[in-house]
Design an enzyme around this catalytic site. Structure first.
Site, PDB file in Angstrom:
ATOM      1  N   ARG A  51      31.132  40.205  45.227  1.00  0.00           N
ATOM      2  CA  ARG A  51      30.558  39.437  46.332  1.00  0.00           C
ATOM      3  C   ARG A  51      30.584  37.957  45.957  1.00  0.00           C
ATOM      4  O   ARG A  51      30.892  37.598  44.822  1.00  0.00           O
ATOM      5  CB  ARG A  51      29.136  39.908  46.628  1.00  0.00           C
ATOM      6  CG  ARG A  51      28.314  40.017  45.353  1.00  0.00           C
ATOM      7  CD  ARG A  51      26.925  39.579  45.455  1.00  0.00           C
ATOM      8  NE  ARG A  51      26.792  38.224  45.851  1.00  0.00           N
ATOM      9  CZ  ARG A  51      26.947  37.186  45.026  1.00  0.00           C
ATOM     10  NH1 ARG A  51      27.287  37.352  43.761  1.00  0.00           N
ATOM     11  NH2 ARG A  51      26.774  35.947  45.465  1.00  0.00           N
ATOM     12  N   ALA A  53      31.661  34.276  48.245  1.00  0.00           N
ATOM     13  CA  ALA A  53      32.831  33.981  49.075  1.00  0.00           C
ATOM     14  C   ALA A  53      34.136  33.831  48.286  1.00  0.00           C
ATOM     15  O   ALA A  53      35.138  34.495  48.609  1.00  0.00           O
ATOM     16  CB  ALA A  53      32.541  32.734  49.912  1.00  0.00           C
ATOM     17  N   ASP A 242      29.482  30.163  52.612  1.00  0.00           N
ATOM     18  CA  ASP A 242      30.460  31.198  52.970  1.00  0.00           C
ATOM     19  C   ASP A 242      31.436  30.708  54.023  1.00  0.00           C
ATOM     20  O   ASP A 242      32.559  31.197  54.124  1.00  0.00           O
ATOM     21  CB  ASP A 242      29.744  32.456  53.458  1.00  0.00           C
ATOM     22  CG  ASP A 242      29.061  33.137  52.286  1.00  0.00           C
ATOM     23  OD1 ASP A 242      27.964  32.692  51.901  1.00  0.00           O
ATOM     24  OD2 ASP A 242      29.665  34.069  51.725  1.00  0.00           O
ATOM     25  N   ASN A 252      25.465  30.163  54.796  1.00  0.00           N
ATOM     26  CA  ASN A 252      25.268  30.683  53.436  1.00  0.00           C
ATOM     27  C   ASN A 252      24.240  31.809  53.520  1.00  0.00           C
ATOM     28  O   ASN A 252      23.719  32.131  54.598  1.00  0.00           O
ATOM     29  CB  ASN A 252      24.801  29.556  52.505  1.00  0.00           C
ATOM     30  CG  ASN A 252      24.801  29.983  51.047  1.00  0.00           C
ATOM     31  OD1 ASN A 252      25.773  30.544  50.561  1.00  0.00           O
ATOM     32  ND2 ASN A 252      23.707  29.756  50.349  1.00  0.00           N
ATOM     33  N   LYS A 253      23.953  32.401  52.392  1.00  0.00           N
ATOM     34  CA  LYS A 253      23.049  33.550  52.328  1.00  0.00           C
ATOM     35  C   LYS A 253      21.766  33.301  53.116  1.00  0.00           C
ATOM     36  O   LYS A 253      21.190  32.213  53.060  1.00  0.00           O
ATOM     37  CB  LYS A 253      22.746  33.837  50.850  1.00  0.00           C
ATOM     38  CG  LYS A 253      21.819  34.989  50.558  1.00  0.00           C
ATOM     39  CD  LYS A 253      22.233  36.288  51.213  1.00  0.00           C
ATOM     40  CE  LYS A 253      23.647  36.723  50.934  1.00  0.00           C
ATOM     41  NZ  LYS A 253      24.117  37.830  51.824  1.00  0.00           N
TER      42      LYS A 253
HETATM   43  O1  MRU Z   1      26.493  38.508  50.674  1.00  0.00           O
HETATM   44  P1  MRU Z   1      26.966  37.757  49.481  1.00  0.00           P
HETATM   45  O2  MRU Z   1      26.205  38.050  48.245  1.00  0.00           O
HETATM   46  O3  MRU Z   1      28.472  37.854  49.300  1.00  0.00           O
HETATM   47  O4  MRU Z   1      26.670  36.226  49.849  1.00  0.00           O
HETATM   48  C1  MRU Z   1      27.042  35.242  48.934  1.00  0.00           C
HETATM   49  C2  MRU Z   1      26.559  33.904  49.283  1.00  0.00           C
HETATM   50  O5  MRU Z   1      25.967  33.663  50.300  1.00  0.00           O
HETATM   51  C3  MRU Z   1      26.925  32.795  48.339  1.00  0.00           C
HETATM   52  O6  MRU Z   1      25.924  31.823  48.288  1.00  0.00           O
HETATM   53  C4  MRU Z   1      28.231  32.150  48.802  1.00  0.00           C
HETATM   54  O7  MRU Z   1      29.208  33.128  48.984  1.00  0.00           O
HETATM   55  C5  MRU Z   1      28.721  31.127  47.863  1.00  0.00           C
HETATM   56  S1  MRU Z   1      29.322  31.857  46.354  1.00  0.00           S
HETATM   57  C6  MRU Z   1      30.018  30.646  45.418  1.00  0.00           C
END
Ligand code: MRU
Length: 357
Positions: A51, A53, A242, A252-253
């Site tokens: 997981r 991005a 993301d 983002n998350k």
């Molecule tokens: O659902 P996930 O864990 O894949 O979400 C990840 C995020 O939101 C990260 O903050 C984002 O991908 C940036 S990772 C460098």
């Protein structure tokens, strides 16, 4: 060919096996999935074994190269169809992180560029392209770290959300990479790690990376962030993304939007760190970004423990959007985009495209 680039998340395996660190097991154990066929790589993406991005993009690139290696004995006339089908299948694994679609587009373009060549050469080119995607992301992390380190204070608290480190990328990380780079410059920083409900990427993964690296850090529940800011313990916040819309709105998350609002209330700079592969100029604004909704069980039954009454309706969006006007700067591998973002982001994406061409 093996996956020859060494990183925490992707380890060289006996090609065409793709070896991916199973993040669902961290911090309890360090286990690598031996994905022998692309269905297993897709499953790893869907279930968040891999997981973040950039890491999702790298995984898909390896999975597509693997699929084509496994079908190398099929008639040459089937090559384009198989490549298109496998690319479509990877594109359906997760909807929000645009790095996934960016990596898939690179693999499709590579396939198209080799049209007319013998199958073995086309397969080899796709494998090389997957390795380049991985290596490019490693270099992007390095450059993001260098550009971002200067923005952080000489000492103080830095709040982060979710996991944006080596686990989420092909290198040292984006937002966490900036913190690493700032510490390497001698900055005396303390990281406030949001636990990141419901899947606890902060508590499980960022906390683990900080401990592994000896980065001073304190874990807090998401709903403590504003309070910690009010206590004066946070001098900057930095998160990953993301998908970043053309105007700078950044998905983002889930929970990131609340962090951005709390920063604005307390006069704390809120930064986003991401490679230009996260910028989607086809999305004019944040409202255009598709937001993944995930299973109710992630909320009701964390780590397999049932907390909510059975049958309770749940809303579980995996991401939210921090609006551009709450963002002090977007740190990319090309440089730091500043408000109002549109011109800088366009220029940065173009410059990255020319570098890769
Ligand atoms: O659902 P996930 O864990 O894949 O979400 C990840 C995020 O939101 C990260 O903050 C984002 O991908 C940036 S990772 C460098």
């Amino acid at each position: 060919m093996a996956t020859k680039i060494e990183s925490v998340t992707f380890r060289p395996g006996k090609w065409p096996v793709v070896r991916i660190l199973d993040q669902r097991k961290i911090p309890q154990s360090i286990e690598y999935l031996e994905c022998a066929e692309p269905g297993q790589v897709m499953h790893a993406i869907r279930t968040l074994a891999v997981r973040g991005a950039p890491a999702i993009g790298v995984a898909a690139a390896y999975g597509i190269a693997q699929a084509m290696a496994l079908s190398a004995a099929r008639p040459a006339g089937d090559f384009n169809r198989i490549l298109a089908e496998i690319a479509d299948a990877f594109a359906a694994t997760r909807p929000t992180a645009v790095n996934l679609f960016w990596a898939i587009a690179r693999m499709r373009a590579c396939g198209a560029a080799t049209e007319g060549q013998p199958v073995a050469e086309r397969v080899q080119s796709l494998q090389t392209e997957a390795l380049r995607i991985h290596e490019d992301d490693r270099l992007c992390c390095q450059a993001i770290g260098q550009h971002g380190a200067a923005l952080l204070p000489q000492r103080g608290g830095i709040l982060t959300h979710c996991n944006t480190g080596a686990l989420a990328t092909g290198g040292e990380g984006t937002a966490l990479g900036v913190i690493r780079a700032a510490r390497a410059l001698g900055k005396d920083l303390h990281v406030w790690v949001d636990e990141t409900r419901p899947l606890l990427q902060g508590a499980r993964l960022t906390a683990w990376e900080c401990l592994q690296d000896g980065i001073p850090a304190t874990l807090i529940c998401d709903n403590m962030a504003a309070h910690v800011m009010k206590l004066g313990r946070v001098q900057a916040a930095i998160v990953g993304a993301d998908r970043i819309a053309a105007n700078g709105d950044s998905a983002n998350k889930i929970g990131t939007y609340s962090v951005a609002i709390a920063c604005a209330r307390h006069g704390i700079p809120f930064y986003v760190a991401a490679p230009t592969s996260t910028v989607d100029l086809n999305c004019a604004k944040g409202d255009d970004i598709p937001i993944e909704e995930r299973a109710a069980e992630e909320v009701t039954t964390p780590q397999g423990v049932a907390l909510a009454p059975e049958g309770m309706p749940v809303f579980n969006p995996a991401f939210d959007v921090a609006p551009a006007d709450l963002i002090a700067g977007i740190i990319t591998e090309v440089g730091v985009a500043r408000p109002p973002f549109t011109a800088d982001l366009q220029r940065f994406v173009e410059s990255a495209r020319l570098r890769l061409a």
